[in-house]
Design an enzyme around this catalytic site. Structure first.
Site, PDB file in Angstrom:
ATOM      1  N   HIS A 100       0.579  -1.264  -0.017  1.00 32.28           N
ATOM      2  CA  HIS A 100       0.345  -0.401  -0.395  1.00 32.28           C
ATOM      3  C   HIS A 100       0.528   1.303  -0.413  1.00 32.28           C
ATOM      4  O   HIS A 100       2.010   0.692   0.143  1.00 32.28           O
ATOM      5  CB  HIS A 100      -0.430   0.208   1.285  1.00 32.28           C
ATOM      6  N   ASP A 103       2.439   1.922   3.455  1.00 34.02           N
ATOM      7  CA  ASP A 103       3.813   0.801   3.935  1.00 34.02           C
ATOM      8  C   ASP A 103       4.886   1.216   4.086  1.00 34.02           C
ATOM      9  O   ASP A 103       5.134   1.236   3.824  1.00 34.02           O
ATOM     10  CB  ASP A 103       3.268  -0.880   3.182  1.00 34.02           C
TER      11      ASP A 103
HETATM   12  C1  XUL Z   1      -7.273  -6.745   4.782  1.00 30.85           C
HETATM   13  C2  XUL Z   1      -6.598  -7.288   3.195  1.00 30.85           C
HETATM   14  C3  XUL Z   1      -5.880  -6.184   2.585  1.00 30.85           C
HETATM   15  C4  XUL Z   1      -6.022  -5.942   1.117  1.00 30.85           C
HETATM   16  C5  XUL Z   1      -4.850  -5.054   0.120  1.00 30.85           C
HETATM   17  O1  XUL Z   1      -8.450  -7.300   4.935  1.00 30.85           O
HETATM   18  O2  XUL Z   1      -7.145  -7.867   2.407  1.00 30.85           O
HETATM   19  O3  XUL Z   1      -4.642  -5.750   2.879  1.00 30.85           O
HETATM   20  O4  XUL Z   1      -5.016  -7.317   0.916  1.00 30.85           O
HETATM   21  O5  XUL Z   1      -5.383  -3.700   0.281  1.00 30.85           O
END
Ligand code: XUL
Ligand code: CO
Length: 442
Positions: A100, A103
Site C-alpha cells: 500500500h 506501507d
Molecule cells: C485486509 C486486506 C488488505 C488488502 C489490501 O483484510 O486483505 O490488506 O489485501 O488492501
C-alpha cells in the site's frame, strides 16, 4: 549493510529436511505441467505484514523485534525497510512483493508532503528493481486508516473525501506504472456501511462505480496496463462491505459495465469470513473468467475474524491450486502472502520460517492438484455424474432443442425417476490418497 545477518540464502532441502530455514517442497526449478514452480506459483511478500506489522493486538502492545527499529525518523525507517526488504526477497528467493502507499512511506502533514515522501521511496525501489529479479506483483493505496476515511473513501457521504481518495489512487496508478506493477488492487476497506439507517446505498454504489471508471480512464491515459483487481471481503472493519464476496462483486461489475476492466483478488480468510470455502470463491471466479490473483493466508477455525495466518492447511492449498491450475495459472496475478506471523513469533527469523511454511504448503498443494488433474481423478467422476446431459433429453435441454410442452410429454413417459449416489465420501477418500501418495513420493 545487512539486516538479516544470521540468515543465509534459503535452499530446497527436500521433504525429510529438519532445517526450519530450508524448503521441504518448494523447489523453484522443479516443473509442474511444463512450467517451473517459480513461474506457476508467483509467490509474493506483503510489505504491510512483513515489514510494517508490530504484532500488537487489542489487548497488548507490539512484540515484533525488527532490525529497522533502531531508526526513529520515519523516513529513515522507511528507507531502512526498503534495504531490508530487498535483502529479504533475495535470501528467501521470492520473486514478487505487494504494498500500500502508506506501507512504503509515512504520511506527511498534508497530501503534497505525503506524495513527496512516496517519491523518495519509489525512486529507491526503482533503483533496486533495475538490478533485481524481483518484481512488483501489485500495489494499492490505503484509503482506510486515516480518520478522514471514517465514513468510507469513494463511498463516503463527504465529496471532499471522495476527491482525496481519488488523488491517492491517481498517484498509486502512477507509482504502479513506474515500478512496472503487474496488477493493481482495490480492497474496499471502508467501502460499506455501519448502519443501513443512515446510508444512501444507491448513491454509494453509483459513486463506487464512478470512482472505478475514472481510475480505469486514468490508467489508460498514462498507459498503465496492470490488471485491475477487486478484493472481496464481507465485513471488518465495516459491518457490511459492498464487495462482500465474488458473486456480489461480479453482479456489481456487470451492473456498472466494469466486468472487462476487473478480475478478483481472492483472499482465503475473506472467503471463510463470508461463509464460503476458499475454493468456492476461486471456483466461482474461475468459471466466470474472473480469477485474477490470490491473497494466500488462512483463518483460524475457532476465531471469527481475519487472523491472516500463514497458510499451512494442505487440503486448502491443494483445492486452491486445483482451481488455479485449472485456470491455466494466474497470468498477471500471483500468490501474495497477505499473512502475518503470530504475536508469539516475534523474532526476525520467524518472518523467513513463516514464508517457508506457506511456500511449501502451496508447492505441495500444486503437486497434488496437478496429479489429480492429470489423472482426471475428480473430472471423470464429475463427467459421469452429469452424463444424462450428454444424450437424449439432457442433450436437448443443453442444446436448446426443447420446451416445457416437450418436457412434460417426456416426463409423462417416465415410470419412475432414478438417481445415482453423489459419492462424496469416495471423493474425499480419493483426495486423501492423492495427498498421502504425493507426500510419500516427495
Ligand atoms: C485486509 C486486506 C488488505 C488488502 C489490501 O483484510 O486483505 O490488506 O489485501 O488492501
Ligand atoms: Co488481502
Amino acid at each position: 549493510m545487512a539486516y538479516f545477518d544470521n540468515i543465509s540464502k534459503i535452499k530446497f532441502d527436500g521433504a525429510k529436511s529438519k532445517d526450519p530455514l530450508a524448503f521441504k517442497f518448494y523447489n523453484p526449478e522443479e516443473k509442474i505441467n511444463g512450467k517451473t514452480m517459480e513461474e506457476t506459483l508467483k509467490f509474493g511478500v506483503a510489505y504491510w505484514h512483513t515489514f510494517m506489522e508490530d504484532l500488537s493486538d487489542p489487548f497488548g502492545v507490539g512484540t515484533a523485534q525488527r532490525p529497522w527499529d533502531k531508526f526513529s525518523d520515519p523516513m529513515d525507517k522507511a528507507k531502512a525497510r526498503v534495504d531490508a526488504s530487498f535483502e529479504f526477497f533475495d535470501k528467501l528467493g521470492i520473486p514478487y512483493f505487494c504494498f500500500h502507499d502508506f506501507d512504503i512511506a509515512p504520511e506527511g502533514s498534508n497530501l503534497k508532503e505525503t506524495l513527496a515522501n512516496q517519491d523518495v521511496i519509489v525512486d529507491m525501489m526503482e533503483d533496486y528493481l533495475k538490478d533485481s529479479k524481483v518484481k512488483l506483483l501489485w500495489n494499492t493505496v490505503n484509503n482506510f486508516t486515516n480518520p478522514m476515511f471514517v465514513h468510507g473513501a469513494s463511498t463516503s457521504n463527504n465529496a471532499d473525501v471522495f476527491a482525496y481518495a481519488a488523488a491517492k489512487v491517481k498517484k498509486g496508478l502512477e507509482v504502479g506504472k513506474r515500478l512496472g506493477s503487474e496488477s493493481y488492487v482495490f480492497w474496499g476497506g471502508r467501502e460499506g456501511y455501519e448502519s443501513l439507517l443512515n446510508t444512501n446505498m444507491g448513491l454509494e454504489l453509483d459513486n463506487l462505480a464512478r470512482f472505478f471508471h475514472m481510475a480505469n480512464d486514468y490508467a489508460k491515459e498514462i498507459g498503465f496496463d496492470a490488471q485491475f483487481l477487486i478484493e472481496p471481503k464481507p465485513k471488518e472493519p465495516t459491518t457490511h462491505q459492498y464487495d462482500f464476496d465474488v458473486a456480489h462483486g461480479f453482479a456489481f461489475l456487470q451492473k456498472y459495465n466494469l466486468q472487462d476492466v476487473f478480475k478478483f483478488n481472492i483472499e482465503a480468510n475473506h472467503a471463510t469470513l463470508a461463509g464460503h470455502s476458499f475454493e468456492h470463491e476461486l471456483h466461482y471466479a474461475r468459471i466466470n473468467g474472473m480469477l485474477g490473483s490470490v491473497d494466500a493466508n488462512q483463518g483460524h477455525p475457532q476465531l471469527g475474524w481475519d487472523t491472516d495466518e500463514f497458510p499451512s492447511d494442505l487440503y486448502a492449498t491443494t483445492l486452491a491450486m486445483y482451481e488455479i491450475l485449472k485456470n491455466g495459472g494466474l497470468e498477471k496475478g500471483g500468490l501474495n502472502f497477505d499473512a502475518k506471523v503470530r504475536r508469539t513469533s516475534f523474532k526476525p527469523e520467524d518472518l523467513f520460517k513463516a514464508h517457508i511454511v506457506g511456500m511449501d504448503s502451496f508447492a505441495l498443494g500444486a503437486k497434488v492438484a496437478q496429479r489429480m488433474i492429470d489423472d482426471k481423478a475428480l473430472d471423470s467422476l464429475v463427467e459421469k455424474r452429469y452424463s444424462s446431459f450428454s444424450e437424449g433429453i439432457g442433450k436437448d435441454i443443453v442444446d436448446g432443442n426443447t420446451d416445457f410442452k416437450k418436457l412434460q410429454d417426456y416426463a409423462l413417459t417416465l415410470d419412475k425417476v432414478e438417481n445415482e449416489s453423489g459419492n462424496v465420501e469416495v471423493i474425499k477418500s480419493i483426495l486423501n490418497q492423492y495427498l498421502v501418495t504425493t507426500i510419500a513420493d516427495a
